[in-house]
Scaffold this motif. Structure first.
Motif, PDB file in Angstrom:
ATOM      1  N   GLU A 202       6.187   5.090  -1.612  1.00  0.00           N
ATOM      2  CA  GLU A 202       5.286   3.944  -1.524  1.00  0.00           C
ATOM      3  C   GLU A 202       5.639   3.074  -0.320  1.00  0.00           C
ATOM      4  N   SER A 203       6.912   2.806  -0.168  1.00  0.00           N
ATOM      5  CA  SER A 203       7.331   1.970   0.960  1.00  0.00           C
ATOM      6  C   SER A 203       7.076   2.668   2.281  1.00  0.00           C
ATOM      7  N   LEU A 204       7.332   3.965   2.334  1.00  0.00           N
ATOM      8  CA  LEU A 204       7.126   4.703   3.578  1.00  0.00           C
ATOM      9  C   LEU A 204       5.671   4.634   4.003  1.00  0.00           C
ATOM     10  N   ILE A 207       4.811   1.359   5.535  1.00  0.00           N
ATOM     11  CA  ILE A 207       5.392   1.212   6.882  1.00  0.00           C
ATOM     12  C   ILE A 207       4.491   1.853   7.918  1.00  0.00           C
ATOM     13  N   VAL A 211       3.050   0.063  11.279  1.00  0.00           N
ATOM     14  CA  VAL A 211       3.479   0.469  12.623  1.00  0.00           C
ATOM     15  C   VAL A 211       2.264   0.801  13.488  1.00  0.00           C
ATOM     16  N   GLN A 232       3.676   8.275  22.021  1.00  0.00           N
ATOM     17  CA  GLN A 232       4.473   9.328  21.394  1.00  0.00           C
ATOM     18  C   GLN A 232       4.973   8.861  20.033  1.00  0.00           C
ATOM     19  N   HIS A 233       5.402   7.625  19.978  1.00  0.00           N
ATOM     20  CA  HIS A 233       5.891   7.051  18.725  1.00  0.00           C
ATOM     21  C   HIS A 233       4.777   7.094  17.691  1.00  0.00           C
ATOM     22  N   LEU A 236       4.287  10.559  16.281  1.00  0.00           N
ATOM     23  CA  LEU A 236       5.317  10.947  15.319  1.00  0.00           C
ATOM     24  C   LEU A 236       5.053  10.293  13.969  1.00  0.00           C
ATOM     25  N   VAL A 237       4.626   9.056  14.029  1.00  0.00           N
ATOM     26  CA  VAL A 237       4.344   8.337  12.797  1.00  0.00           C
ATOM     27  C   VAL A 237       3.165   8.984  12.070  1.00  0.00           C
ATOM     28  N   LEU A 240       4.362  11.985  10.191  1.00  0.00           N
ATOM     29  CA  LEU A 240       5.030  11.563   8.960  1.00  0.00           C
ATOM     30  C   LEU A 240       3.997  11.238   7.900  1.00  0.00           C
ATOM     31  N   GLU A 243       2.492  14.279   6.296  1.00  0.00           N
ATOM     32  CA  GLU A 243       3.401  14.911   5.332  1.00  0.00           C
ATOM     33  C   GLU A 243       3.368  14.196   4.004  1.00  0.00           C
TER      34      GLU A 243
END
Lengths: 467, 776
Positions: A202-204, A207, A211, A232-233, A236-237, A240, A243
């Motif tokens: 949940e927290s992820l 975030i 972001v 790039q950042h 990547l986010v 994530l 997933e």
């Protein structure tokens, strides 16, 4: 249903929260669930400790036999009376160095004397650690030595409100002489030990959204070539996030499950919740076959817990030293022990409700639980008549349950450990200090409830002269 | 690693350039005779625009900062390759001029471009420090006093207790500062203060204070004792799990109890050691440690102080190595591994903050309404993570929603902390500010430059009162000085010397133990300490004179090193030892470097020479055209190392660099592979003479390392190299991003202020507040 989904659903039933699940798959031990060990019924033993003795008149049933009545303290366990054996007459006869609380704690599972040492209790000579292995570790080693009974951890030591001190009052489990094993009383740490580092989903997820927002705002003010790193950042986010999203789809199939919040703060008032979380984790770890031996230690011997969730403000140990005629104290101590019994009942219920993976019946059928205490009674510090209660595990052990058994006075508790070891398949004839093993294993498989007097009680060792 | 040849290393002769441009009128390059020469002789390899022809990928673009004369000199000597005679004298001058103004010089490059700082993320060091220090700003840290009496405060209690649980017994107490905890009491009591007598039998001690961790890494603590002990490092709460719990002493024999802690360097941590003797025959206790890069020893007094310090947050998370392709660490790359590590660290920090929420939040407001207090704290935490106050609306967007959506106020706090520490505003410092010249941006720049961290409370106050005005540069300078006294500045400066002198090579050093039986891990550890003490001694003296780094005639030796390096009279621990004239000259003859840049069984003038050329003297080197391995058995056995190297590098292609490398490396041939002075090699006297010819046309006669040291101490090229490398380490951006004249100004200030390294750093920290602003 596919393997992965089946695994997940099973785990949820065991009370592992959805948030934790994405990180569980692929971990060792978890995969064994459905391809369960088919080598005969599993045998497990769980030892639960609570401190400061019991209130005998509210605990011990009136008469030996099969149809005993649960008095107040054992009332929470009433639904399981037919699966329970209450043992009277078994005593911790170990002498030697250390006061009764220390010997009560550190000789309890080891059945052997403490080393002389530098820790002074309220009386007697100063002592060090236990001089031998404890029964849980003994059985653990036996299980680990055979392929069929080997598990990832061998044994797991759970605690509830255990102070962060290593001394003979806080340790009951020993891997060997001078080798105390510390319980883990922090659910988060235990969870990490069992399942690796986990962050709640949940927290992820929250975030990730934030972001992305921030990067958009920042990038709009930057020249093109300066945006490269942030882009790039962002990418990547997004990876994530994908997933996390792919895992949440299967979560929709969930049955309702108990709530585990492993981040719980380790303060006194949370003790009841922590207790339940630890029990859930314990059951869960047994169900996943991560271990077949577990201990659950509440506080420590001389535990001074202020159980304000029971409306009790005084410390447990202080109360336990009130004289018998202090009715108020007795009432409080009874309530305290009732609470411990209720926690035990929760453990029993969870095991009873959980089907044995890959077999008929419930996990309780194959799990012997032993509830014990470091003292028989608090205000006399007596080590006689330790309130032993055995529950469950009949299929594994062959013990006959549903009775109140009165052993001859001062039967050495070493003999109980020999019985337990043998019931787990470990054919030892003695455990701990041999002189307390005369008469061999206690007979718990026959129907009798008041055996003939045993051989005379051996003389306890004198405290060793130090220096 | 060799730096690309175009990295600016020579001082731009700015005045000469301007004059040259002026005299040529409106730079008419199209019709300049140099262009014709260029097209005839140079285009084939270098292309029309100087960027390098596609057929010759090894040819670097013609960009650099040699000045005009140096460039002409280089062309004359080395170009065209293998046919240098084709371009000499006036031709070289012409083509040099053309190349310089068309594309080579800074001005040529900058004609259409403004260089500004790159958008980079926090480096690993900066990330660790920032997270930890951000949390610490909410704790009462205080400023540690200088010149503290070293040692830890012991609280002693003697008693005549016969049994525990019986509180009716006599006690005697006293306190004192013990330099170390290493005592053997035998059957008796600890030493008593003057005038006190005692017939008590039992005793217990409680030593409390702070421990200074110099390096980042794992610290292994050992207590050797016969009795019961407990150790707490970085734990101020007595109910926490001790670092070492050895309370139960199984017998009275000496045993070792151990524990490990991960600590960040440059900081103090609370330390507490408890010990007791109860009815045992004997008592002793030794408090030992093994710091990262160190050997096991009793914790020395110099790292102990009796002052307390607050606990701090430390994360053991491994971060993937920062990019070093520019020659220094920069946060110029991101990866999934990095993102995961940052996220995990944020979770750890959030847990820590929630655990200590009551203590931390009281620094913001002492409101009795906990809910309200925690929310205020959460907002302030976010502001400090962004390194500036929250703008209107930001609290409503970034902070409040997390509380609204949470079951408890602690849960909300956790989410706010997570958000703050994973936000690009935190991870990419600079992105949070509207302008890099505002007070908060400046405070952030100074904190990163001085400490690789976030602004502390003092600096934030300075920013909030907007004291960063131009009319009072002295105030800014005073602030920078104050910041330099913080131990984190010490740590960062040490880090520079580690990189500059390649101190991390120590772990790879291995020597032939037959030839060098003295060599051991302890010896290398001691050599490293010796070099660090030397550097500290120079840098932290009042003068902080850079030249002393190169010219000083002393070494720090302890007993072990004294025996090896010809000073057997040295006893005990490290002392400053003066050496006869010029036997040692600062860092370039320090045995650590000489050992590190050598083979396992012989010296290596090439490694030493390359190190001196690039790092110390400041000349640039390209990678070798052919990679050749040194194989001793290829040479006749009676050749000296110098002779072998000379032969190996005699080809013309090699000589373009080895004409510089070799004389520098040979100058150190008197020092063997473990840095000891020798008069002979294979019974032949050592020859350390040479001639160094630089591109600037200098010709320096070398008759030993002193000459090299003096050249490096005084040459502008060497100064420029030192300043450039120090600036990169400090600010982690190119010099030009802070103005085209910054480099020159720093050099002038350096020379006018006694070459003070610390003052140079002050100037750099101040320069960091004035980046070039992009023009939109």
């Amino acid at each position: 249903m596919n393997d992965l989904t089946a695994r997940r659903q099973f785990l949820k039933q065991l009370g592992v929260s959805a948030g934790a699940i994405p990180f569980l798959s692929g971990l060792p031990g978890v995969g064994n669930l459905l391809a369960a060990n088919q080598a005969g019924p599993k045998k497990r033993v769980v030892i639960m400790f609570s401190p400061n003795g019991t209130i005998p008149k509210e605990f011990w049933p009136d008469q030996a036999g099969k149809d005993f009545t649960c008095k107040r303290i054992l009332q929470p366990l009433e639904p399981y009376r037919h699966r329970m054996t209450v043992l009277n007459g078994v005593s911790n006869n170990i002498g030697g160095d250390g006061d009764r609380h220390m010997r009560g704690m550190s000789c309890l599972l080891t059945g052997t004397e403490l080393f002389p040492g530098n820790i002074q209790g309220g009386s007697d000579s100063p002592a060090g650690w236990a001089s031998g292995i404890s029964i849980d570790q003994e059985i653990r080693n036996f299980f680990q030595s055979q392929e069929a009974t080997k598990t990832r951890f061998g044994s797991l030591e759970f605690g509830v409100a255990v102070p962060n001190r290593a001394d003979p009052w806080t340790r009951m489990s020993y891997a060997g002489p001078n080798k105390p094993v510390a319980p883990i009383d922090d659910p988060k740490r235990m969870m990490e030990r069992l399942y690796g580092k986990m962050e709640d989903k949940e927290s992820l997820v929250s975030i990730v959204d934030d972001v992305r927002e921030d990067i958009k705002k920042i990038s709009s003010k930057l020249a093109t070539e300066d945006r490269v790193l942030l882009d790039q950042h962002l990418q990547l986010v997004s990876e994530l996030e994908k997933e996390l999203a792919s895992q949440s789809e299967s979560d929709e199939l969930a049955h309702p499950m108990p709530d585990i919040d492993p981040k719980i703060e380790l303060v006194n008032e949370n003790t009841p919740r922590i207790s339940r979380i630890q029990i859930d984790l314990l059951v869960n770890s047994l169900a996943n076959d991560m271990s077949r031996v577990a201990t659950l230690q509440y506080m420590r011997s001389v535990g001074q817990a202020r159980m304000n969730w029971l409306g009790i403000e005084e410390g447990h140990h202080g109360l336990s030293h009130e004289p018998d005629n202090n009715a108020e104290a007795e009432e409080k101590l009874t309530k305290i022990n009732e609470w411990f019994a209720a926690e035990l009942a929760y453990l029993v219920k969870r095991l009873d409700e959980t089907p044995e993976p890959g077999q008929d019946g419930s996990m309780l059928d194959n799990t012997l639980i032993v509830w014990l205490n470091e003292l028989g009674k608090g205000n006399t510090h007596t080590l006689e008549n330790i309130p032993f209660v055995l529950i469950g595990g009949e299929k594994a052990t062959g013990f006959k349950m549903g009775r109140y058994v009165q052993m001859p006075k001062n039967t050495s508790h070493n003999r109980l450990w020999v019985s337990v070891a043998q019931s787990m398949g470990h054919q030892i004839e003695t455990f701990g200090n041999q002189i307390y093993c005369q008469g061999g294993a206690l007979d718990l498989v026959s129907e009798m409830t008041a055996p003939n007097p045993a051989p005379a009680k051996p003389k306890p060792a004198q405290p060793k002269q130090t220096g | 690693m060799v730096m690309p040849s175009f990295v600016p290393i020579f001082r731009t002769a700015a005045a000469a350039l301007l004059f040259a441009v002026g005299s040529a009128g409106a730079l008419d390059l199209q019709n300049h005779p140099g262009k014709a020469i260029y097209q005839k002789l140079c285009t084939e390899c270098h292309a029309d625009d100087g960027m390098g022809a596609a057929d010759f990928p090894d040819v670097d673009p013609l960009i650099g900062t040699r000045d005009l004369q140096e460039l002409i000199g280089k062309i004359e000597r080395t170009m065209p390759e293998d046919e240098e005679h084709l371009c000499v004298g006036d031709d070289a001058k012409m083509v040099g001029y053309y190349v310089y103004h068309a594309f080579y010089s800074q001005e040529a490059q900058n004609r259409d471009k403004i260089i500004t700082p790159d958008v980079t993320r926090l480096t690993n060091e900066q990330l660790r420090n920032s997270v930890s220090d951000l949390i610490s700003t909410f704790r009462n840290a205080g400023f540690p006093p200088k010149n503290d009496e070293p040692g830890i405060k012991g609280h002693y209690t003697l008693d005549d207790r016969e049994r525990a649980g019986n509180n009716d017994f006599e006690r005697q107490k006293f306190e004192r500062i013990d330099p170390q905890i290493a005592f053997d009491y035998g059957e008796g009591l600890p030493g008593l203060p003057e005038g006190m007598t005692s017939d008590m039998k039992q005793f217990s001690m409680d030593w409390r204070g702070s421990l200074y961790a110099r390096d980042t890494g794992v610290y292994e603590f050992t207590i050797r004792t016969r009795n019961g002990v407990r150790l707490f490092i970085n734990e101020n709460n007595h109910n926490d799990v001790p670092t070492i719990d050895g309370w139960v002493a199984p017998d009275n024999e000496i045993r070792e109890v151990k524990g490990q802690v991960f600590l960040y360097g440059g900081r103090r941590y609370p330390v507490r050691l408890e010990m007791f003797k109860y009815k045992e025959k004997l008592a002793m206790v030794e408090f030992r440690w093994k710091p990262p890069h160190g050997a096991d020893e009793i914790v020395p007094d110099r790292v102990l102080t009796h002052h307390s310090s607050p606990e701090s947050f430390v994360s053991e998370i491994t971060l993937p190595a920062d990019d070093r392709s520019y020659g220094y660490e920069r946060g110029t790359t991101v990866s999934r591994v990095w993102l995961d590590a940052v996220t995990t660290m944020a979770f750890e920090a959030a847990d820590h903050v929630v655990e200590y929420a009551d203590e931390l939040s009281k620094a913001v407001t002492k409101d009795e309404n906990r809910d309200k207090r925690i929310r205020e704290f959460a907002a302030e935490f976010t502001a400090r993570a962004y390194r500036r106050p929250l703008k209107p609306g930001e609290r409503e967007s970034y902070v409040d929603p997390h509380f609204a959506g949470s079951e408890s106020v602690d849960d909300g706090l956790r989410k706010v902390v997570l958000r703050a520490l994973t936000s690009p505003y935190f991870l990419y410092p600079g992105t949070a500010f509207d302008s890099p010249h505002g007070p908060w941006a400046k405070a952030s720049a100074m904190a990163l430059a001085s400490w690789d961290s976030v602004p502390d409370n003092h600096l934030r106050k300075f920013a909030s009162e907007n004291k960063f005005d131009h009319h009072n540069p002295k105030r800014l300078e005073d602030l920078a000085w104050r910041m330099q006294w913080d131990s984190r500045a010490h740590y960062k400066i040490r880090g520079f010397f580690h990189h500059w002198l390649e101190l991390d090579k120590a772990t790879e050093i291995a020597k032939d133990t037959e030839l060098y039986p003295e060599f051991s891990d302890e010896m290398i550890g001691d050599l490293r300490t010796s070099l660090e003490l030397f550097i500290d001694d120079v840098v932290w003296s009042d003068q902080s004179d850079y030249r002393q780094l190169l010219l000083a005639n002393h070494l720090f030796l302890n007993e072990r090193l004294g025996k090896i390096y010809g000073k057997p009279e040295v006893k005990g621990s490290f002392q400053k030892v003066s050496l006869p004239d010029n036997a040692r000259n600062g860092i370039i003859t320090h045995p650590f470097l000489l050992t590190s840049f050598a083979y396992h069984n012989n010296t290596s003038p090439i490694h030493r020479g390359v190190f001196l050329t690039r790092n110390i003297v400041g000349l640039s080197l390209k990678p070798p055209p052919e990679a050749i391995e040194f194989e001793d058995n290829h040479f006749p056995p009676n050749l000296t190392m110098r002779e072998k190297v000379t032969e190996m590098t005699s080809a013309k292609a090699c000589m373009s660099c080895h004409s510089m490398i070799n004389p520098l490396g040979f100058s150190l041939e008197h020092y063997d592979a473990i840095g000891r002075w020798r008069e002979e090699e294979m019974n032949r006297p050592i020859n350390d003479d040479g001639i160094l010819e630089t591109d600037a046309g200098d010709r320096i006669e070398i008759k030993g390392p002193r000459d090299v040291a003096e050249y490096a101490a005084n040459s502008p090229a060497a100064h420029e190299a030192f300043i450039r490398q120090l600036f990169h380490h400090t600010v982690k951006q190119p010099l030009l991003a802070y103005g085209p004249e910054t480099s020159q100004k720093l050099e002038e200030s350096f020379r006018h202020n006694g070459h003070s390294i610390r003052y140079l750093l002050i100037k750099m920290v101040m320069a960091a507040t004035e980046p070039v602003i992009p023009q939109s």
